[in-house]
Design a protein around this motif. Structure first.
Motif, short mmCIF file in Angstrom:
data_model
loop_
_atom_site.label_atom_id
_atom_site.label_comp_id
_atom_site.label_asym_id
_atom_site.label_seq_id
_atom_site.Cartn_x
_atom_site.Cartn_y
_atom_site.Cartn_z
N ASP A 172 2.15 6.08 -6.21
CA ASP A 172 0.97 4.96 -5.61
C ASP A 172 1.00 4.66 -6.88
O ASP A 172 -0.27 4.67 -8.08
CB ASP A 172 -0.36 5.35 -5.43
CG ASP A 172 -1.42 4.14 -5.09
OD1 ASP A 172 -0.94 3.31 -5.16
OD2 ASP A 172 -2.47 4.88 -4.70
N SER A 173 2.01 3.55 -7.68
CA SER A 173 2.12 2.42 -8.67
C SER A 173 2.30 1.19 -8.48
O SER A 173 3.02 0.93 -7.62
CB SER A 173 2.92 3.55 -9.61
OG SER A 173 4.01 3.76 -9.39
N ARG A 209 4.93 -0.41 -6.11
CA ARG A 209 4.46 -1.96 -4.85
C ARG A 209 5.21 -2.45 -5.50
O ARG A 209 6.20 -2.90 -4.37
CB ARG A 209 3.04 -2.20 -5.19
CG ARG A 209 1.89 -1.36 -5.69
CD ARG A 209 0.47 -1.72 -5.36
NE ARG A 209 0.46 -1.58 -7.23
CZ ARG A 209 -0.28 -0.62 -7.63
NH1 ARG A 209 -0.92 0.58 -6.72
NH2 ARG A 209 -0.08 -0.77 -8.56
N GLU A 229 4.77 7.80 2.92
CA GLU A 229 4.69 9.16 1.96
C GLU A 229 6.24 9.00 1.21
O GLU A 229 7.28 8.90 1.90
CB GLU A 229 5.33 10.49 2.79
CG GLU A 229 5.14 11.65 3.15
CD GLU A 229 5.77 12.55 4.32
OE1 GLU A 229 6.65 12.83 4.15
OE2 GLU A 229 5.91 12.42 5.49
N THR A 250 1.15 -0.56 -0.63
CA THR A 250 0.25 0.05 -0.30
C THR A 250 0.93 0.47 -0.06
O THR A 250 1.75 2.13 0.96
CB THR A 250 -0.72 0.00 1.23
OG1 THR A 250 -1.59 -1.10 1.41
CG2 THR A 250 -1.61 1.36 1.67
N PRO A 251 1.50 1.93 -0.62
CA PRO A 251 1.88 3.13 -1.65
C PRO A 251 1.78 3.99 -0.38
O PRO A 251 2.69 4.65 0.01
CB PRO A 251 2.20 3.48 -2.86
CG PRO A 251 1.72 1.60 -3.42
CD PRO A 251 0.98 1.19 -2.81
N SER A 252 0.11 4.08 -0.58
CA SER A 252 -0.29 5.77 0.36
C SER A 252 -0.17 5.69 1.67
O SER A 252 0.36 6.38 2.31
CB SER A 252 -1.23 5.51 -0.06
OG SER A 252 -2.23 4.29 1.06
N LEU A 253 -0.15 4.26 2.61
CA LEU A 253 0.69 4.83 3.97
C LEU A 253 2.80 4.99 3.62
O LEU A 253 2.70 5.01 5.30
CB LEU A 253 1.14 3.36 4.05
CG LEU A 253 -0.31 2.06 4.76
CD1 LEU A 253 0.15 1.05 4.69
CD2 LEU A 253 -1.03 3.57 5.28
#
Length: 142
Positions: A43-44, A48, A39, A34-37
């Motif tokens: 998000d791609s 990942r 900073e 989960t890239p959003s976790l």
């Protein structure tokens, strides 16, 4: 060893307990990352895949540091067990708290939960971010 932040500890009684390291979260394998976790991590698919690579590094590092070690497990008063009934704790090798080591090398982030050592953990993570260690090295290339 179950994962970079979840370990099995054999007590003096012979009982084995599963311990989640308090206050940290490492990336999941690439398929679940989960890239959003984290900073600065895009998000791609590339983000990942990069997190999956750091998951594997964190797993290898935890194995190399904790396998066959005598550790002290210290629970945090305000932090209970996980939904899976894992004990949440600080893990020490001698006087050294292992939980912060994954932050120091840039292999984990501080969780959003409240716990007594949060200021120390934040300081370790911020230092890793500023120096571009591990996961945080992506911030320098954006």
């Amino acid at each position: 060893m179950i994962g970079p932040e979840t370990i099995k500890v054999k007590r003096d009684t012979g009982e084995t307990v599963v311990v989640d390291l308090v206050g940290i979260e490492t990336p999941q394998a690439a398929t679940n990352a989960t890239p959003s976790l984290f900073e600065g991590v895009p998000d791609s698919k590339q983000g990942r895949q990069m997190l999956g690579k750091y998951h594997e590094r964190a797993l290898s590092y935890t194995k190399s540091q904790l396998r066959q070690q005598v550790v002290t497990v210290a629970t945090a008063p305000q932090v209970g067990k996980t939904d899976e009934s894992h004990l949440r704790a600080y893990v020490y090798i001698g006087d050294f708290m292992y939980n912060t080591d994954l932050l120091r090398i840039g292999s984990a982030r501080v969780t959003d939960s409240e716990f007594s050592k949060r200021p120390l953990f934040m300081q370790k993570m911020q230092t890793a971010q500023q120096k571009g260690y591990g996961i945080w090295s992506t911030n320098q290339t954006r």
